[in-house]
Design an enzyme around this catalytic site. Structure first.
Site, PDB file in Angstrom:
ATOM      1  N   CYS A  69       7.144   5.631 -12.962  1.00 49.05           N
ATOM      2  CA  CYS A  69       7.694   6.041 -14.255  1.00 49.05           C
ATOM      3  C   CYS A  69       8.261   4.823 -14.966  1.00 49.05           C
ATOM      4  CB  CYS A  69       8.819   7.048 -14.049  1.00 49.05           C
ATOM      5  SG  CYS A  69       8.324   8.459 -13.064  1.00 49.05           S
TER       6      CYS A  69
ATOM      7  N   CYS B 256       8.601  -4.799  -5.497  1.00 49.54           N
ATOM      8  CA  CYS B 256       7.316  -4.167  -5.131  1.00 49.54           C
ATOM      9  C   CYS B 256       6.151  -5.061  -5.538  1.00 49.54           C
ATOM     10  CB  CYS B 256       7.211  -2.814  -5.816  1.00 49.54           C
ATOM     11  SG  CYS B 256       5.575  -2.076  -5.681  1.00 49.54           S
TER      12      CYS B 256
ATOM     13  N   ASP C 135     -11.998  -5.334  -7.633  1.00 47.12           N
ATOM     14  CA  ASP C 135     -11.028  -4.284  -7.957  1.00 47.12           C
ATOM     15  C   ASP C 135      -9.670  -4.707  -7.403  1.00 47.12           C
ATOM     16  OD1 ASP C 135     -10.041  -1.992  -9.026  1.00 47.12           O
ATOM     17  OD2 ASP C 135     -11.322  -0.621  -7.896  1.00 47.12           O
ATOM     18  N   ASP C 136      -8.605  -4.040  -7.881  1.00 48.19           N
ATOM     19  CA  ASP C 136      -7.280  -4.500  -7.449  1.00 48.19           C
ATOM     20  C   ASP C 136      -6.840  -3.943  -6.113  1.00 48.19           C
ATOM     21  OD1 ASP C 136      -6.224  -1.875  -8.298  1.00 48.19           O
ATOM     22  OD2 ASP C 136      -6.645  -2.684 -10.272  1.00 48.19           O
TER      23      ASP C 136
ATOM     24  N   CYS D 257       4.031   4.883   0.660  1.00 51.88           N
ATOM     25  CA  CYS D 257       5.162   4.324  -0.077  1.00 51.88           C
ATOM     26  C   CYS D 257       6.236   5.399  -0.212  1.00 51.88           C
ATOM     27  CB  CYS D 257       4.716   3.885  -1.475  1.00 51.88           C
ATOM     28  SG  CYS D 257       6.099   3.265  -2.459  1.00 51.88           S
TER      29      CYS D 257
ATOM     30  N   CYS E 239       8.710  -6.444  -1.411  1.00 48.77           N
ATOM     31  CA  CYS E 239       8.370  -5.289  -0.580  1.00 48.77           C
ATOM     32  C   CYS E 239       6.857  -5.308  -0.452  1.00 48.77           C
ATOM     33  CB  CYS E 239       8.820  -3.971  -1.211  1.00 48.77           C
ATOM     34  SG  CYS E 239       8.310  -2.555  -0.185  1.00 48.77           S
TER      35      CYS E 239
ATOM     36  N   CYS F  89       3.767  -1.223   2.417  1.00 53.19           N
ATOM     37  CA  CYS F  89       2.536  -0.429   2.552  1.00 53.19           C
ATOM     38  C   CYS F  89       1.380  -1.258   3.106  1.00 53.19           C
ATOM     39  CB  CYS F  89       2.166   0.220   1.221  1.00 53.19           C
ATOM     40  SG  CYS F  89       2.097  -0.951  -0.137  1.00 53.19           S
TER      41      CYS F  89
END
Ligand code: SF4
Length: 512
Positions: free
Chosen positions: A8, A266, A376-377, A414, A477, A480
């Site tokens: 968000c 992040c 791609d990311d 996450c 961070c 993940c």
């Protein structure tokens, strides 16, 4: 990345009382939100403050994009809204649901009405509470609360209310400092009360960004810097983790409210989420993505010749794809064109196979007979990558497809605001079968490549990611991809997520 998982964004505006222009906070909130639409398209909303209005605080929110909610296609309706919610202060939010359902009642800001002005407040936030279950249990079992929604936003609202419940007006900085000690996770909050006091707060780990700055007599804060720049702010600052901005009686102060145990920015914000034109904690998203492309080029194993073309997946992989191409002296071309005017609802309403086709048009003119390096990311679930590879071969006519991913393999969920909270939805665990650390084995990568229908697959190594962001690994961070979660509840939830996976439980990992 096409398996879209956004979080968000928040926004806040304060205009010093100074003639007519001082009631234009909503106009700037709208602009800040519009420029952060990349972070959530599910709902948008604002709360504005206007002491000359009966509703001193008033909230307007709905499902939809910012332009849909503010009805900008209908000039009369839109102007009415801007008039009705005029004020010199306010907060705003765009939402992507990482927790709770997608209905209108969960759109933010959440306003809590009360006769006493310090207890009447509205807030919105960006994040996820990792200790949601503990907090919820405390309210229901020890304090007789009835919880209506299955979301941590409601829990956070109750905890804020509890900090304000005394019969004397509280010191807001101290109240939020006490509150933060009870929370584990990621929480960037924008708050306003019926006195017009405002708080904009970044959690002690600094998972997500917050920037702030001035334009003449107006103070603006937002999740991303591109939003401020596009509102005319030329110099902005990054709010440090564990700090908040307190606005009261014409004063704007930055205050340290909590110790930061460690920074945990992040890494995914740079790789995928943030707008490519933003700067996060002094590091440009665009430069990071071009660095990621250079790193991919450094480790390229294909013997490059004239038969190759690099095709970045639009739009987030473009910077990485272009810079990889530049380093390898291979053309980078738009072999996939994003179908910009297809609505999100339509794309999600189609079957899985059709989603890629709804989103992109493959250009035969670019890819036919070529060895396509598809950049791609990230790969999260894997289903979209598989469809893309198939699409590039079948419709684009590519002879070979070599998939290159600018983020290292995603191995864990996450718990800090990104929509991937279970092990079962991730691709890598299906092959590794247990929590692993270090590199994903070559055999597994080879098998995944085969299963995706690609001719080869390579991921960014963690070292390449860290070099690209240009910050010490300890300040990021990367949970993940490494399985090393920065907060105590993140560590617990990781264990629980694997237990759930083994038991075949597919729900979000909250209960510990
Ligand atoms: S776990 Fe991954 S996506 Fe979540 S905050 Fe950490 S790096 Fe970002």
């Amino acid at each position: 990345m096409s398996e879209a998982m956004h979080n968000c964004a928040i926004a806040a505006v304060y205009i010093k009382p100074n003639g007519d222009a001082s009631n234009r906070a909503l106009f700037y909130l709208y602009k800040l939100l519009l420029n952060q639409q990349n972070r959530g398209q599910l709902s948008s909303g604002v709360t504005t403050f206007n002491p000359s209005r009966m509703q001193v605080l008033d909230t307007y929110k709905d499902l939809g994009t910012v332009n849909e909610v503010f009805k900008t296609s209908d000039r009369t309706q839109s102007l009415d809204l801007f008039k009705r919610y005029a004020g010199n202060k306010g907060i705003g939010h765009v939402r992507y649901a990482t927790s709770g359902s997608e209905d209108r009642s969960l759109a933010q800001p959440f306003e809590r009405h009360h006769g006493r002005k310090w207890k009447w407040f509205s807030f919105c936030w960006n994040g996820n509470l990792a200790n949601y279950t503990e907090l919820r249990q405390h309210l229901t079992e020890n304090a007789d609360y009835h919880i209506v929604y299955n979301t941590d936003t409601e829990i956070l609202m109750h905890y804020i209310s509890r900090e304000l419940r005394n019969s004397i007006r509280p010191n807001l900085v101290k109240a939020f400092s006490r509150l933060a000690q009870k929370l584990d996770g990621c929480f960037n909050i924008a708050f306003i009360n019926a006195f017009g006091e405002m708080i904009i707060l970044r959690d002690p780990y600094g998972f997500r960004p917050i920037v702030y700055g001035w334009k003449d007599d107006m103070f603006l804060a937002a999740s991303e810097s591109n939003a401020l720049i596009n509102c005319g702010v030329t110099e902005y600052k990054h709010l440090p983790p564990g700090h908040l901005i307190y606005i009261n009686n014409g004063n704007v102060r930055v205050v340290k409210y909590a110790e930061s145990p460690k920074k945990a920015h992040c890494m995914f914000e740079w790789v995928y989420f943030a707008n490519v034109s933003s700067v996060l904690d002094d590091q440009s998203v665009y430069i990071t993505r071009t660095n990621l492309g250079k790193e991919l080029a450094r480790q390229e194993t294909e013997k490059i010749d004239d038969g190759y073309v690099i095709v970045p997946v639009p739009d987030t992989a473009k910077a990485a794809g272009d810079s990889m191409a530049y380093e390898l002296k291979v053309p980078s071309a738009e072999g996939l064109i994003r179908n910009r005017f297809v609505g999100r609802t339509f794309i999600e309403g189609t079957g899985r196979e059709d989603r890629v086709q709804s989103k992109y048009t493959a250009l035969k003119e670019i890819m036919h007979g070529k060895k396509v390096i598809l950049v791609d990311d990230s790969i999260v679930r894997g289903s979209t990558t598989k469809q893309l590879v198939n699409y590039v071969k079948k419709v684009g006519g590519a002879k070979e497809v070599h998939v290159r991913i600018s983020c290292p393999p995603i191995r864990g969920p996450c718990f800090y605001g990104i929509d991937m909270s279970t092990v079962s939805e991730l691709l890598i665990p299906k092959y590794e079968k247990g929590p692993k650390k270090g590199y994903v084995s070559k055999e597994i990568i080879k098998q995944i490549s085969k299963d995706l229908g690609a001719d080869s697959l390579e991921y960014q190594p963690i070292s390449g990611l860290v070099r690209s962001i240009g910050k010490p690994a300890k300040d990021l961070c990367m949970a993940c991809i490494t399985g090393e979660y920065p907060t105590p509840w993140g560590k617990k939830l990781y264990q629980k997520a694997w237990e759930n996976y083994r038991k075949g439980i597919k729900e979000r990992t909250y209960a510990c």
